[in-house]
Design an enzyme around this catalytic site. Structure first.
Site, short mmCIF file in Angstrom:
data_model
loop_
_atom_site.label_atom_id
_atom_site.label_comp_id
_atom_site.label_asym_id
_atom_site.label_seq_id
_atom_site.Cartn_x
_atom_site.Cartn_y
_atom_site.Cartn_z
CB THR A 263 -10.50 1.99 -11.13
OG1 THR A 263 -9.46 2.14 -10.15
CG2 THR A 263 -10.97 3.36 -11.57
CB CYS B 180 -0.93 0.05 1.20
SG CYS B 180 -1.91 1.55 1.16
C1 LIG Z 1 -11.12 2.64 -3.53
C2 LIG Z 1 -9.93 1.74 -3.54
C3 LIG Z 1 -9.44 1.22 -2.32
C4 LIG Z 1 -8.35 0.35 -2.30
N1 LIG Z 1 -7.94 -0.23 -1.12
C5 LIG Z 1 -7.03 -1.26 -1.13
C6 LIG Z 1 -6.77 -2.03 0.04
O1 LIG Z 1 -7.35 -1.82 1.12
N2 LIG Z 1 -5.87 -3.04 -0.04
C7 LIG Z 1 -5.21 -3.34 -1.22
O2 LIG Z 1 -4.42 -4.29 -1.26
N3 LIG Z 1 -5.44 -2.61 -2.35
C8 LIG Z 1 -6.33 -1.60 -2.32
N4 LIG Z 1 -6.63 -0.92 -3.49
C9 LIG Z 1 -5.88 -1.24 -4.73
C10 LIG Z 1 -6.63 -2.22 -5.63
O3 LIG Z 1 -6.80 -3.48 -5.01
C11 LIG Z 1 -5.89 -2.44 -6.97
O4 LIG Z 1 -4.69 -3.12 -6.73
C12 LIG Z 1 -5.59 -1.16 -7.72
O5 LIG Z 1 -6.63 -0.23 -7.57
C13 LIG Z 1 -5.37 -1.42 -9.20
O6 LIG Z 1 -6.54 -1.92 -9.83
P1 LIG Z 1 -7.54 -0.98 -10.71
O7 LIG Z 1 -6.72 -0.28 -11.74
O8 LIG Z 1 -8.54 -1.94 -11.24
O9 LIG Z 1 -8.16 0.00 -9.76
C14 LIG Z 1 -7.71 0.00 -3.51
C15 LIG Z 1 -8.17 0.56 -4.73
C16 LIG Z 1 -9.27 1.41 -4.75
C17 LIG Z 1 -9.75 1.95 -6.07
#
Ligand SMILES: Cc1cc2nc3c(=O)[nH]c(=O)nc-3n(C[C@H](O)[C@H](O)[C@H](O)COP(=O)(O)O)c2cc1C
Length: 360
Positions: free
Chosen positions: A338, A194
């Site tokens: 997303t 993170c």
């Molecule tokens: C609103 C939000 C909250 C997130 N919270 C976490 C989290 O608590 N733990 C984690 O491992 N990744 C978290 N992520 C990251 C996502 O799991 C993912 O790895 C990252 O957003 C890339 O994927 P995407 O392009 O589909 O959003 C979060 C992403 C978003 C959009």
């Protein structure tokens, strides 16, 4: 197509937890499946190895809605062993990115956009909040039980560095794993990546440390599969050494988490309020290249090293074609945070797409 999001970015994290999910995830409509699940993920039968990664699903109500909408592998948002409050609202903002978020563009930093639009590019910054285990254990148990046929919940957790030394930090991960396993969760995912905690160095880049933590977690949870969540690795040597050591301990790698970048308003001021929040995680369409690249490298290393770990591809999946691209790159399962937030029908559309095009 963009729909109103099921996690309301106009509300605080706490309000989402209390009142969410919203919009289509609150309509109770169920995407019905036919026949038998044709896929397996870490031994579990699934209709489609597609899900929502840790983040947008902070409670059982969100997870249940994700199952109903056909996301067969939803991840319950990362929890901790003690309560921690979220960074203040706003937590999600649209950002301007022209095409891919290359590492050069990341280093220059980004500017906030006027609205959420396609191709979706956002930053998120929560600081990995958590309720107390006395709340989330019961809620997670409900989420585990909400899985239908051909579906399984994945539970994400992490330890907290409270400045009490390395042993205490490692021990907190082990305690987290134990508390999560007690809920009946059948697949665990530990978050090592993170960027929103105000630390400059992500844990996943410290191979000695994650090797030690992962081995201790596996001792604790036995045969329950363990995924580890990674960020993007620039150095192939670094990635190779990490995979060589961790690939025989854990059951799979989930990649990628967000890419950290400085986010500013148009006038140059810091966009997200508060200390340690200039840099926050970028996700959505512009990071797909990095997720695909990691999946391809993890697959090549799996072959080279003779391992059998699972690969979960995440990052920039906003349309069914992206699922197909990740599968072709070597992902055993694909996830969208997303893209799914703004398209509650993405799993259904992906099911229809793979059927039509004969894709696995
Ligand atoms: C609103 C939000 C909250 C997130 N919270 C976490 C989290 O608590 N733990 C984690 O491992 N990744 C978290 N992520 C990251 C996502 O799991 C993912 O790895 C990252 O957003 C890339 O994927 P995407 O392009 O589909 O959003 C979060 C992403 C978003 C959009």
């Amino acid at each position: 197509m963009i729909h109103p999001p099921f996690f309301d970015t106009g509300r605080s994290f706490e309000e989402n937890v209390l009142h969410g999910p919203f919009n289509a995830f609150a309509d109770g409509e169920v995407f019905l499946r036919e026949g038998e699940p044709q896929h397996r993920f870490l031994g579990f039968p699934v209709y489609l190895p597609f899900g929502i990664p840790a983040g947008p699903l902070p409670t059982a109500r969100f997870a249940k809605a994700a199952f109903e909408k056909g996301f067969d592998l939803p991840v319950y948002k990362t929890v901790r062993t003690r309560e921690l409050r979220s960074h203040p609202w706003p937590n999600v903002l649209p950002v301007e990115v022209d095409g891919d978020l290359t590492l050069e563009k990341r280093d220059k930093g980004l500017v906030v956009a006027d609205d959420f639009r396609e191709p979706l590019a956002i930053t998120n910054s929560f600081g990995v909040p958590s309720s107390d285990p006395s709340f989330w254990q019961e809620d997670m148990r409900e989420a585990v039980q909400a899985a239908g046929k051909g579906q399984v919940l994945i539970a994400s957790f992490q330890g907290t560095n409270r400045g009490e030394g390395v042993d205490a930090f490692v021990g907190d991960y082990v305690l987290g794993a134990r508390l999560v396993k007690e809920t009946g969760a059948q697949i665990l995912e530990v978050n090592y990546s993170c960027p929103n905690e105000g630390t400059t160095n992500l844990l996943c880049y410290d191979t000695d440390r994650i090797e030690r933590i992962s081995a201790r977690i596996k001792d604790e949870i036995g045969n329950t599969p363990l995924l580890i969540k990674l960020a993007y690795f620039e150095s192939q040597e670094h990635l190779r050494d990490m995979v060589r050591r961790l690939g025989k301990i854990v059951d799979g790698f989930a990649a990628i988490n967000t890419i950290g970048a400085a986010v500013r308003n148009k006038d140059g001021s810091q966009a997200l309020p508060g200390e340690g929040r200039l840099v926050s995680g970028i996700c959505g369409a512009p990071i797909k290249w990095a997720g695909i690249d990691m999946v391809q490298r993890l697959k090549a290393l799996r072959e080279e090293l003779g391992y059998s770990y699972a690969i979960v591809g995440t990052g920039g999946v906003t349309k069914p074609e992206d699922y197909a691209e990740y599968r072709a790159a070597g992902a055993d399962a694909v996830m969208s945070a997303t893209g799914a937030m703004w398209n509650p029908y993405l799993a259904k559309e992906t099911q229809e797409y793979v059927k039509k095009h004969g894709i696995q």
